[in-house]
Design an enzyme around this catalytic site. Structure first.
Site, mmCIF file in Angstrom:
data_model
loop_
_atom_site.group_PDB
_atom_site.id
_atom_site.type_symbol
_atom_site.label_atom_id
_atom_site.label_comp_id
_atom_site.label_asym_id
_atom_site.label_seq_id
_atom_site.Cartn_x
_atom_site.Cartn_y
_atom_site.Cartn_z
ATOM 1 C CE1 TYR A 129 24.130 -102.490 27.591
ATOM 2 C CE2 TYR A 129 25.500 -102.393 25.613
ATOM 3 C CZ TYR A 129 24.368 -102.013 26.307
ATOM 4 O OH TYR A 129 23.456 -101.169 25.717
ATOM 5 C CD GLU A 151 22.093 -95.563 24.629
ATOM 6 O OE1 GLU A 151 22.982 -94.855 24.117
ATOM 7 O OE2 GLU A 151 22.152 -96.806 24.657
ATOM 8 C CD1 TRP A 159 27.709 -99.232 25.679
ATOM 9 C CD2 TRP A 159 26.560 -97.492 26.470
ATOM 10 N NE1 TRP A 159 26.825 -99.712 26.610
ATOM 11 C CE2 TRP A 159 26.096 -98.667 27.110
ATOM 12 C CE3 TRP A 159 25.975 -96.274 26.805
ATOM 13 C CZ2 TRP A 159 25.092 -98.648 28.066
ATOM 14 C CZ3 TRP A 159 24.969 -96.261 27.760
ATOM 15 C CH2 TRP A 159 24.536 -97.434 28.377
#
Length: 328
Positions: A129, A151, A159
């Site tokens: 990512y 988010e 995350w």
């Protein structure tokens, strides 16, 4: 709903203050060393003690400074050995900075692992990512809507947790196709929550985070995007993507942080984006959430300065049509 409700946000370019170091100066007449040897020392009185205490440089240090000046009338040019020693010192400082960003850096100057290894710890999905998505310019209503929702789901979590559940979110929210999400109802949220409780085949990353407020906000925000599109017809912004990119004047910002610790949690641009979205009615769109969106979707480039990733971003931006904002 008219565009007047959204308000026209004017973003000014932020100024970066430069830190100026202060120099310490000592004053006083420098006497030759011989003068101290030839003249008998006067008895120390209380006035003498007071004058010593008020002197910014120690008496012993002043003596050594006087001797240095007396014996070295003119500074000679640095020798070849001194130059080599200085070059080696500067090289060592560079290596120390490089190792701080990447503890796995080798002595020959080759970084075996990228700077973000310090928090991805080599996790394959997270590293992929960071290498292929984070900081890469992303546009399109559905793509940015998905990122904004994820988010928001991350709020209070890591995350990495959301990244591993991203496929689960895409499954329950129709790949974040805004039109389809906007047609969902609160009963759909009930089904999502109940399936997480009753479906024994779903475990771990197959399930979304069971937070009703965050799940409902996805549907709520999708309806607002649909309403915005209708009111944007013929206005400054033709779509949701353009509306978000307006907060960086449609040009990515290239930062030059010396360390990951220098990266801010929010900026004036992300605060402006957050305030505008909240004014429309969006939920889970705080300034920190908006800045995470901006970092991950290439609104800002926050790779630490002079890392391989930063250099690649600079090369990419220099070829970009429309230019970019260079904040080095």
């Amino acid at each position: 709903m008219s565009m007047a409700k959204f308000g026209k946000t004017v973003i000014t370019k932020s100024c970066r203050a430069a830190a100026i170091g202060s120099n310490l100066h000592c004053s006083g007449t420098i006497r030759p060393a011989s003068a101290f040897i030839a003249t008998p020392l006067a008895p120390i009185t209380r006035a003498t003690e007071t004058s010593f205490a008020a002197t910014p440089v120690s008496f012993t240090r002043r003596l050594s400074m006087s001797a240095d000046v007396e014996n070295t009338p003119q500074q000679s040019a640095p020798s070849t050995i001194s130059k080599k020693r200085q070059k080696k010192t500067n090289s060592s400082k560079t290596d120390n900075v490089r190792r701080k960003l990447n503890p796995e850096a080798t002595d020959d100057g080759v970084d075996e692992k990228p700077w973000y290894f310090i928090f991805t710890k080599g996790d394959s999905l997270y590293s992929e990512y960071m290498a292929n998505e984070w900081g890469i310019e992303k546009r399109g209503d559905n793509a940015l809507f998905e990122k904004l929702c994820l988010e928001g789901a991350q709020s209070g979590l890591s995350w990495k947790t959301i990244l591993y559940k991203r496929q689960a979110y895409r499954r329950v929210f129709h790949n974040f196709e805004i039109e389809r999400v906007a047609q969902m109802t609160m009963s759909d949220v009930d089904k999502i929550l109940s399936s997480s409780n009753n479906n024994t085949s779903l475990t771990g990353n197959d399930m979304v985070v069971r937070h009703r407020g965050k799940l409902e906000s996805v549907i709520h925000n999708a309806k607002l995007v649909i309403a915005m599109r209708k009111d944007m017809a013929g206005e400054q912004y033709s779509n949701f993507s353009d509306f978000l990119w307006n907060f960086v004047e449609n040009r990515p910002i290239l930062n030059a942080w010396k360390s990951p610790n220098d990266m801010p949690a929010k900026t004036k641009e992300s605060e402006a984006m957050s305030q505008a979205l909240k004014k429309i009615g969006f939920k889970y769109v705080g300034a920190t959430t908006c800045y995470s969106l901006m970092q991950s979707c290439g609104f800002v480039i926050d790779h630490p300065y002079n890392t391989n990733e930063w250099k690649d971003a600079l090369s990419r931006l220099q070829k970009r049509s429309g230019g970019f904002q260079d904040r080095r």
